[in-house]
Design an enzyme around this catalytic site. Structure first.
Site, PDB file in Angstrom:
ATOM      1  CG  ASN A   7      57.805   9.663  39.895  1.00 52.05           C
ATOM      2  OD1 ASN A   7      57.910   9.578  38.673  1.00 52.05           O
ATOM      3  ND2 ASN A   7      58.807  10.045  40.659  1.00 52.05           N
ATOM      4  CG  HIS A  10      59.906   5.003  35.542  1.00 47.45           C
ATOM      5  ND1 HIS A  10      61.179   5.320  35.103  1.00 47.45           N
ATOM      6  CD2 HIS A  10      59.985   4.884  36.872  1.00 47.45           C
ATOM      7  CE1 HIS A  10      61.986   5.380  36.144  1.00 47.45           C
ATOM      8  NE2 HIS A  10      61.288   5.125  37.224  1.00 47.45           N
ATOM      9  CG  HIS A  43      63.970  13.361  39.579  1.00 51.01           C
ATOM     10  ND1 HIS A  43      64.710  12.341  40.137  1.00 51.01           N
ATOM     11  CD2 HIS A  43      64.788  14.444  39.560  1.00 51.01           C
ATOM     12  CE1 HIS A  43      65.921  12.795  40.448  1.00 51.01           C
ATOM     13  NE2 HIS A  43      65.992  14.068  40.092  1.00 51.01           N
ATOM     14  NE  ARG A  45      68.439  11.222  36.995  1.00 50.21           N
ATOM     15  CZ  ARG A  45      68.723  10.568  38.136  1.00 50.21           C
ATOM     16  NH1 ARG A  45      67.760  10.037  38.847  1.00 50.21           N
ATOM     17  NH2 ARG A  45      69.963  10.440  38.530  1.00 50.21           N
ATOM     18  NE  ARG A  49      69.039   8.995  34.184  1.00 49.22           N
ATOM     19  CZ  ARG A  49      69.612   8.386  35.214  1.00 49.22           C
ATOM     20  NH1 ARG A  49      68.980   7.426  35.843  1.00 49.22           N
ATOM     21  NH2 ARG A  49      70.813   8.712  35.609  1.00 49.22           N
ATOM     22  CD  GLU A  70      61.651  12.870  43.060  1.00 49.40           C
ATOM     23  OE1 GLU A  70      62.699  12.376  42.614  1.00 49.40           O
ATOM     24  OE2 GLU A  70      60.610  12.224  43.196  1.00 49.40           O
ATOM     25  CB  THR A 101      66.650   9.069  44.049  1.00 51.73           C
ATOM     26  OG1 THR A 101      66.053   9.817  42.992  1.00 51.73           O
ATOM     27  CG2 THR A 101      67.252  10.007  45.058  1.00 51.73           C
ATOM     28  CD  GLU A 151      59.311  11.617  48.650  1.00 53.93           C
ATOM     29  OE1 GLU A 151      59.142  12.708  48.067  1.00 53.93           O
ATOM     30  OE2 GLU A 151      59.368  10.527  48.059  1.00 53.93           O
ATOM     31  CG  HIS A 191      63.064   5.359  46.226  1.00 56.85           C
ATOM     32  ND1 HIS A 191      63.532   4.132  45.852  1.00 56.85           N
ATOM     33  CD2 HIS A 191      63.627   6.252  45.386  1.00 56.85           C
ATOM     34  CE1 HIS A 191      64.370   4.282  44.847  1.00 56.85           C
ATOM     35  NE2 HIS A 191      64.434   5.557  44.529  1.00 56.85           N
TER      36      HIS A 191
HETATM   37  N1  PXP Z   1      60.308   9.749  45.919  1.00 62.68           N
HETATM   38  C1  PXP Z   1      61.518  10.143  45.457  1.00 62.68           C
HETATM   39  C2  PXP Z   1      62.217  11.241  46.146  1.00 62.68           C
HETATM   40  C3  PXP Z   1      62.077   9.532  44.325  1.00 62.68           C
HETATM   41  O1  PXP Z   1      63.274   9.917  43.862  1.00 62.68           O
HETATM   42  C4  PXP Z   1      61.353   8.520  43.662  1.00 62.68           C
HETATM   43  C5  PXP Z   1      61.908   7.893  42.423  1.00 62.68           C
HETATM   44  O2  PXP Z   1      61.935   8.828  41.389  1.00 62.68           O
HETATM   45  C6  PXP Z   1      60.100   8.157  44.179  1.00 62.68           C
HETATM   46  C7  PXP Z   1      59.611   8.763  45.327  1.00 62.68           C
HETATM   47  C8  PXP Z   1      59.267   7.100  43.536  1.00 62.68           C
HETATM   48  O3  PXP Z   1      59.929   5.879  43.653  1.00 62.68           O
HETATM   49  P1  PXP Z   1      59.391   4.609  42.854  1.00 62.68           P
HETATM   50  O4  PXP Z   1      59.486   4.926  41.406  1.00 62.68           O
HETATM   51  O5  PXP Z   1      60.302   3.522  43.299  1.00 62.68           O
HETATM   52  O6  PXP Z   1      57.963   4.416  43.309  1.00 62.68           O
END
Ligand code: PXP
Length: 239
Positions: A7, A10, A43, A45, A49, A70, A101, A151, A191
């Site tokens: 992901n 960030h 994601h 949003r 952001r 996402e 989330t 998931e 997550h």
């Molecule tokens: N899966 C989902 C559905 C999420 O919302 C997120 C966070 O955006 C992640 C996985 C990844 O989580 P993390 O950034 O804590 O690894």
């Protein structure tokens, strides 16, 4: 073997802090793929952001593995998904004030809307997944609304206050993986996973793919710091 979805949200968070063009999550996604990522997750949003529409459009053209979008189950997002047609869509709950989330989708409560939304999205030929807590009733409801995948939210396991709580959350994840597979669902999870807590989740077996974001981006900043500073010092020294 468990697959890794990276992901890159960030990377965009850092870019948005300055409102300029770098670091670019599209470049980060390409590097993640070169390093062995099996898929890329972003994601988009409602408040934009971090990830922007431009990122999703470019990633849909450049990702060579699989793009997982996402998003919240809103009319706007469903329209974007049907236009972009990523490989998969993961529906997540979204609150404006949250930092990330916070919980899984309440599929039981939202089942009527979700059934229609999933049917609409599946017309685009995408794999549709729901982000859910490791709870049997939520999994059954997910199956009933017609998705091919779920998931599992690993947040409670990752944030468990002590060893007893952590073991209990791990046991919940294990039962949820078994139940999901029994229902014929592809089971992914994610997550809060990091370099310390991921092993036990992998050891459960049966999980198709883990989506990991923050810990990978955080580590990339640190492991890349030395080289980045060396390169700037060299420039300052005219090398
Ligand atoms: N899966 C989902 C559905 C999420 O919302 C997120 C966070 O955006 C992640 C996985 C990844 O989580 P993390 O950034 O804590 O690894």
């Amino acid at each position: 073997m468990v697959k890794l979805g990276v992901n890159v949200d960030h990377v965009a968070t850092v870019r948005q802090a300055r409102g300029i063009h770098e670091p670019d999550p599209v470049t980060a996604a390409a590097l993640a793929e070169l390093a062995g990522a099996d898929s890329i997750t972003v994601h988009l949003r409602e408040d934009r952001r971090h990830i922007q529409d431009r990122d999703v459009e470019l990633l849909s053209q450049t990702v060579k593995t699989r793009l997982n979008l996402e998003m919240a189950a809103t009319e706007e997002m469903i329209g974007i998904a049907l236009k972009i047609l990523p490989y998969s869509v993961t529906l997540v709950p979204e609150k404006r004030q949250e930092l990330t989330t916070e919980g899984g989708l309440d599929v039981i409560h939202l089942r009527t809307d979700l059934r229609d939304q999933v049917a609409t999205l599946r017309q685009g030929g995408m794999l549709i997944s729901l982000f859910v807590d490791p709870d049997l009733e939520q999994l059954k409801a997910a199956h009933r609304v017609g998705v091919q995948a779920v998931e599992l939210h690993t947040g409670a396991y990752c944030e468990a206050a002590d060893e007893t709580a952590r073991k209990a959350e791990l046991a919940k994840l294990e039962s949820a993986v078994r139940a999901g597979k029994k229902l014929g669902l592809q089971v992914n999870a994610g997550h809060g996973l990091n370099y310390r807590n991921v092993r036990e989740v992998v050891a459960l077996g049966g999980i198709e793919e883990l989506n990991i974001g923050h810990s990978i981006v955080a580590r990339a900043v640190l492991v890349g710091m030395e080289r980045a500073v060396r390169e700037m010092v060299a420039l300052l020294q005219g090398r």
